[in-house]
Design a protein around this motif. Sequence first.
Motif, PDB file in Angstrom:
ATOM      1  N   ARG A  13      -7.468   0.185  -9.200  1.00  0.00           N
ATOM      2  CA  ARG A  13      -8.637   0.256  -8.320  1.00  0.00           C
ATOM      3  C   ARG A  13      -8.201   0.456  -6.873  1.00  0.00           C
ATOM      4  O   ARG A  13      -7.207  -0.080  -6.417  1.00  0.00           O
ATOM      5  CB  ARG A  13      -9.477  -1.014  -8.450  1.00  0.00           C
ATOM      6  CG  ARG A  13      -8.712  -2.304  -8.235  1.00  0.00           C
ATOM      7  CD  ARG A  13      -9.506  -3.510  -8.688  1.00  0.00           C
ATOM      8  NE  ARG A  13      -8.658  -4.707  -8.728  1.00  0.00           N
ATOM      9  CZ  ARG A  13      -9.032  -5.868  -9.239  1.00  0.00           C
ATOM     10  NH1 ARG A  13     -10.241  -6.001  -9.749  1.00  0.00           N
ATOM     11  NH2 ARG A  13      -8.214  -6.901  -9.251  1.00  0.00           N
ATOM     12  N   ARG A  14      -8.985   1.258  -6.166  1.00  0.00           N
ATOM     13  CA  ARG A  14      -8.694   1.563  -4.773  1.00  0.00           C
ATOM     14  C   ARG A  14      -9.781   0.973  -3.883  1.00  0.00           C
ATOM     15  O   ARG A  14     -10.944   0.904  -4.265  1.00  0.00           O
ATOM     16  CB  ARG A  14      -8.588   3.070  -4.554  1.00  0.00           C
ATOM     17  CG  ARG A  14      -7.400   3.700  -5.261  1.00  0.00           C
ATOM     18  CD  ARG A  14      -7.323   5.188  -4.996  1.00  0.00           C
ATOM     19  NE  ARG A  14      -8.473   5.897  -5.557  1.00  0.00           N
ATOM     20  CZ  ARG A  14      -8.693   7.196  -5.394  1.00  0.00           C
ATOM     21  NH1 ARG A  14      -7.863   7.924  -4.680  1.00  0.00           N
ATOM     22  NH2 ARG A  14      -9.744   7.769  -5.937  1.00  0.00           N
ATOM     23  N   LYS A  15      -9.379   0.597  -2.686  1.00  0.00           N
ATOM     24  CA  LYS A  15     -10.318  -0.019  -1.758  1.00  0.00           C
ATOM     25  C   LYS A  15     -10.852   1.036  -0.804  1.00  0.00           C
ATOM     26  O   LYS A  15     -10.066   1.740  -0.151  1.00  0.00           O
ATOM     27  CB  LYS A  15      -9.626  -1.137  -0.975  1.00  0.00           C
ATOM     28  CG  LYS A  15     -10.599  -2.009  -0.193  1.00  0.00           C
ATOM     29  CD  LYS A  15      -9.908  -3.251   0.325  1.00  0.00           C
ATOM     30  CE  LYS A  15     -10.924  -4.183   0.977  1.00  0.00           C
ATOM     31  NZ  LYS A  15     -10.294  -5.417   1.480  1.00  0.00           N
ATOM     32  N   PRO A  16     -12.172   1.182  -0.689  1.00  0.00           N
ATOM     33  CA  PRO A  16     -12.733   2.181   0.236  1.00  0.00           C
ATOM     34  C   PRO A  16     -12.273   1.934   1.671  1.00  0.00           C
ATOM     35  O   PRO A  16     -12.138   0.782   2.108  1.00  0.00           O
ATOM     36  CB  PRO A  16     -14.250   1.966   0.098  1.00  0.00           C
ATOM     37  CG  PRO A  16     -14.424   1.338  -1.259  1.00  0.00           C
ATOM     38  CD  PRO A  16     -13.213   0.484  -1.457  1.00  0.00           C
ATOM     39  N   TYR A  98      -2.957   1.132   3.788  1.00  0.00           N
ATOM     40  CA  TYR A  98      -3.023   2.569   3.562  1.00  0.00           C
ATOM     41  C   TYR A  98      -2.877   2.899   2.074  1.00  0.00           C
ATOM     42  O   TYR A  98      -3.588   3.764   1.542  1.00  0.00           O
ATOM     43  CB  TYR A  98      -1.922   3.295   4.348  1.00  0.00           C
ATOM     44  CG  TYR A  98      -1.852   2.945   5.817  1.00  0.00           C
ATOM     45  CD1 TYR A  98      -2.958   2.462   6.507  1.00  0.00           C
ATOM     46  CD2 TYR A  98      -0.657   3.083   6.529  1.00  0.00           C
ATOM     47  CE1 TYR A  98      -2.877   2.138   7.856  1.00  0.00           C
ATOM     48  CE2 TYR A  98      -0.577   2.770   7.869  1.00  0.00           C
ATOM     49  CZ  TYR A  98      -1.679   2.286   8.529  1.00  0.00           C
ATOM     50  OH  TYR A  98      -1.593   1.961   9.852  1.00  0.00           O
ATOM     51  N   THR A  99      -1.951   2.227   1.404  1.00  0.00           N
ATOM     52  CA  THR A  99      -1.740   2.510  -0.021  1.00  0.00           C
ATOM     53  C   THR A  99      -2.866   1.940  -0.878  1.00  0.00           C
ATOM     54  O   THR A  99      -3.163   2.479  -1.949  1.00  0.00           O
ATOM     55  CB  THR A  99      -0.384   1.948  -0.497  1.00  0.00           C
ATOM     56  OG1 THR A  99      -0.275   0.568  -0.129  1.00  0.00           O
ATOM     57  CG2 THR A  99       0.767   2.711   0.107  1.00  0.00           C
ATOM     58  N   TYR A 100      -3.522   0.871  -0.422  1.00  0.00           N
ATOM     59  CA  TYR A 100      -4.664   0.320  -1.159  1.00  0.00           C
ATOM     60  C   TYR A 100      -5.798   1.356  -1.214  1.00  0.00           C
ATOM     61  O   TYR A 100      -6.530   1.449  -2.200  1.00  0.00           O
ATOM     62  CB  TYR A 100      -5.159  -0.956  -0.480  1.00  0.00           C
ATOM     63  CG  TYR A 100      -5.755  -1.985  -1.422  1.00  0.00           C
ATOM     64  CD1 TYR A 100      -6.216  -1.650  -2.693  1.00  0.00           C
ATOM     65  CD2 TYR A 100      -5.872  -3.317  -1.034  1.00  0.00           C
ATOM     66  CE1 TYR A 100      -6.756  -2.603  -3.544  1.00  0.00           C
ATOM     67  CE2 TYR A 100      -6.414  -4.274  -1.868  1.00  0.00           C
ATOM     68  CZ  TYR A 100      -6.860  -3.906  -3.131  1.00  0.00           C
ATOM     69  OH  TYR A 100      -7.399  -4.853  -3.969  1.00  0.00           O
ATOM     70  N   ALA A 101      -5.925   2.153  -0.168  1.00  0.00           N
ATOM     71  CA  ALA A 101      -6.995   3.146  -0.116  1.00  0.00           C
ATOM     72  C   ALA A 101      -6.649   4.421  -0.880  1.00  0.00           C
ATOM     73  O   ALA A 101      -7.544   5.220  -1.170  1.00  0.00           O
ATOM     74  CB  ALA A 101      -7.299   3.500   1.337  1.00  0.00           C
ATOM     75  N   LEU A 103      -3.449   4.843  -3.353  1.00  0.00           N
ATOM     76  CA  LEU A 103      -2.611   4.806  -4.553  1.00  0.00           C
ATOM     77  C   LEU A 103      -2.986   3.693  -5.520  1.00  0.00           C
ATOM     78  O   LEU A 103      -2.410   3.598  -6.598  1.00  0.00           O
ATOM     79  CB  LEU A 103      -1.136   4.668  -4.152  1.00  0.00           C
ATOM     80  CG  LEU A 103      -0.592   5.817  -3.298  1.00  0.00           C
ATOM     81  CD1 LEU A 103       0.798   5.491  -2.779  1.00  0.00           C
ATOM     82  CD2 LEU A 103      -0.563   7.111  -4.093  1.00  0.00           C
ATOM     83  N   GLY A 104      -3.924   2.830  -5.138  1.00  0.00           N
ATOM     84  CA  GLY A 104      -4.362   1.781  -6.039  1.00  0.00           C
ATOM     85  C   GLY A 104      -3.763   0.422  -5.724  1.00  0.00           C
ATOM     86  O   GLY A 104      -2.797   0.292  -4.977  1.00  0.00           O
ATOM     87  N   GLU A 105      -4.363  -0.598  -6.345  1.00  0.00           N
ATOM     88  CA  GLU A 105      -4.039  -1.979  -5.997  1.00  0.00           C
ATOM     89  C   GLU A 105      -2.598  -2.361  -6.326  1.00  0.00           C
ATOM     90  O   GLU A 105      -1.928  -3.023  -5.530  1.00  0.00           O
ATOM     91  CB  GLU A 105      -4.988  -2.923  -6.726  1.00  0.00           C
ATOM     92  CG  GLU A 105      -4.805  -4.389  -6.364  1.00  0.00           C
ATOM     93  CD  GLU A 105      -5.865  -5.247  -7.017  1.00  0.00           C
ATOM     94  OE1 GLU A 105      -7.003  -5.251  -6.513  1.00  0.00           O
ATOM     95  OE2 GLU A 105      -5.563  -5.895  -8.034  1.00  0.00           O
ATOM     96  N   ILE A 106      -2.096  -1.945  -7.481  1.00  0.00           N
ATOM     97  CA  ILE A 106      -0.752  -2.389  -7.859  1.00  0.00           C
ATOM     98  C   ILE A 106       0.298  -1.775  -6.943  1.00  0.00           C
ATOM     99  O   ILE A 106       1.283  -2.433  -6.573  1.00  0.00           O
ATOM    100  CB  ILE A 106      -0.458  -2.073  -9.338  1.00  0.00           C
ATOM    101  CG1 ILE A 106       0.829  -2.802  -9.763  1.00  0.00           C
ATOM    102  CG2 ILE A 106      -0.351  -0.574  -9.585  1.00  0.00           C
ATOM    103  CD1 ILE A 106       1.041  -2.826 -11.267  1.00  0.00           C
ATOM    104  N   VAL A 110       2.852  -3.748  -4.400  1.00  0.00           N
ATOM    105  CA  VAL A 110       4.286  -3.478  -4.294  1.00  0.00           C
ATOM    106  C   VAL A 110       4.667  -3.198  -2.844  1.00  0.00           C
ATOM    107  O   VAL A 110       5.675  -3.694  -2.341  1.00  0.00           O
ATOM    108  CB  VAL A 110       4.682  -2.303  -5.208  1.00  0.00           C
ATOM    109  CG1 VAL A 110       6.104  -1.842  -4.914  1.00  0.00           C
ATOM    110  CG2 VAL A 110       4.562  -2.697  -6.672  1.00  0.00           C
ATOM    111  N   CYS A 111       3.852  -2.392  -2.165  1.00  0.00           N
ATOM    112  CA  CYS A 111       4.117  -2.070  -0.760  1.00  0.00           C
ATOM    113  C   CYS A 111       4.071  -3.325   0.106  1.00  0.00           C
ATOM    114  O   CYS A 111       4.961  -3.573   0.926  1.00  0.00           O
ATOM    115  CB  CYS A 111       3.100  -1.046  -0.268  1.00  0.00           C
ATOM    116  SG  CYS A 111       3.405  -0.464   1.413  1.00  0.00           S
ATOM    117  N   GLY A 112       3.018  -4.139  -0.083  1.00  0.00           N
ATOM    118  CA  GLY A 112       2.909  -5.379   0.682  1.00  0.00           C
ATOM    119  C   GLY A 112       4.064  -6.327   0.404  1.00  0.00           C
ATOM    120  O   GLY A 112       4.591  -6.981   1.308  1.00  0.00           O
TER     121      GLY A 112
END
Length: 470
Positions: A13-16, A98-101, A103-106, A110-112
């Motif tokens: 899932r991606r965050k708007p 940026y990646t949440y918007a 590439l998706g939550e997982i 990983v980035c965080g």
Amino acid sequence: MSNEQRIGARVLRRKPIDQLTHPGSGMHRTLGVGHLTMISIGATLGTGIFVVLGEAVPLAGPAIVLSFVLAGITALFSALSYAELAGLIPASGSSYSYTYATLGEIVAWVCGWCLVLEYGVSVAAVAVGWGQYVNELLHLVTGLRIPDAFSQPPGAGGIINIPAVLVVVISMLVLLGGAKGSARTNTILVYVKIGALLMFCAVAFTALKAGNLQPLFPLGLAGMSAGAATLFFSYIGFDAASTAGEEAKNPQRDLPRAIIISLVVITALYCAVALAAVGAMPWQTFEGTEAALSRVLTDNVSGSIWPILLSIGAVVATTSVVLTVLYGQTRILYAMSRDGLVPSVFARLSPKTGVPFVNTVVVGLFIAVLAALVPLGALADATSIGTLFAFGLVNIAVIILRRTEPDRKRSFRVPFSPVTPILGLAFCLYMMFSLGLDTWIAFLAWMALGFIIYFGYSVRKARLAVPADR
């Protein structure tokens, strides 16, 4: 929907973007472009330039100046991507957001998780370096040193590193006073360390000998490239400004400017310092020198006051890095906590200062203990691989958002996209695979721990719902 499908939907899932910016987050918008630029310079210009020459000059010779240029160009590709996304998504989470918007939550997790490694361990490492600089300054002024028992961690000949604890705790207290006060303190520190490096250049240039710069490529172009790979890590930190997205007065305009300005200033200063250093001292004599700049002044310039002033600058420089990188660490955790991926206590704000106060205290004390008791060794190198991984994801995010959100207003656009971000990704991968096996093992172990936490806690607690969960 089966359990496997439900889990797959959750992790992807991606965050708007509109949910990421949080205009009413409760943080105080007090930082202008000057503050943001100084945060970026403060997090970058520090331990690297004061210690890295002793390692890099023997690899490149006088071509070390061009190595700094090559490393700066490598950093610039990712900096341009950061600038576009910082203006588009002015959120506290930096590349995590940026990646949440995109590439998706997982992938965002990983980035965080990489950023937690980069910021947290690097603060501890710099704090240990700060203690060594303080000891050196004390020795130059008084002839005394702090005993190893109280200036080194266990495993390195000591019991507890008290100076390292001191600088982390002081930085934590400054951050608790609010973003504007912290930025003001950092600005003062940045001016002092820039002044110290300009002083070094002015003094070292008086000892410049043209013969020291010839031949320019004694170890060939491969030597220049090897020097650049070592020096790249002197540029880590310019992304710290992007963690201030929710405390900037005009983030869409000021964040891209701050990132680009800081990188240009840092590269110019690095090249000037490198030219002055190898011009004043034969490049062969840098081998095994930890405090290379101090050695240049001590051995090649008359007057004992200059090494003392430079040591003061080194202490100030590392103080600024501890302050700004600790700031970035708390804002990354704040963003992850607000999304539910880590406990909510990390997102609790002080009503008076708008600072995530519990977050700042917990992180500050944990890093203080780490700096006091752990000889970081190869683990500190893992900060570099975590950073490069995050940089690579940011370049990918730019390409994806150009396709998924082509009409969204951008205050800055990466030129020649997608070629530029693809080159940024390629350079990051090249740097990652040039690191040693020990670094990769530490990184993969950290990632394994991160996945255990994500699937054991974060995937269930995340506040971003998918239709099947409602």
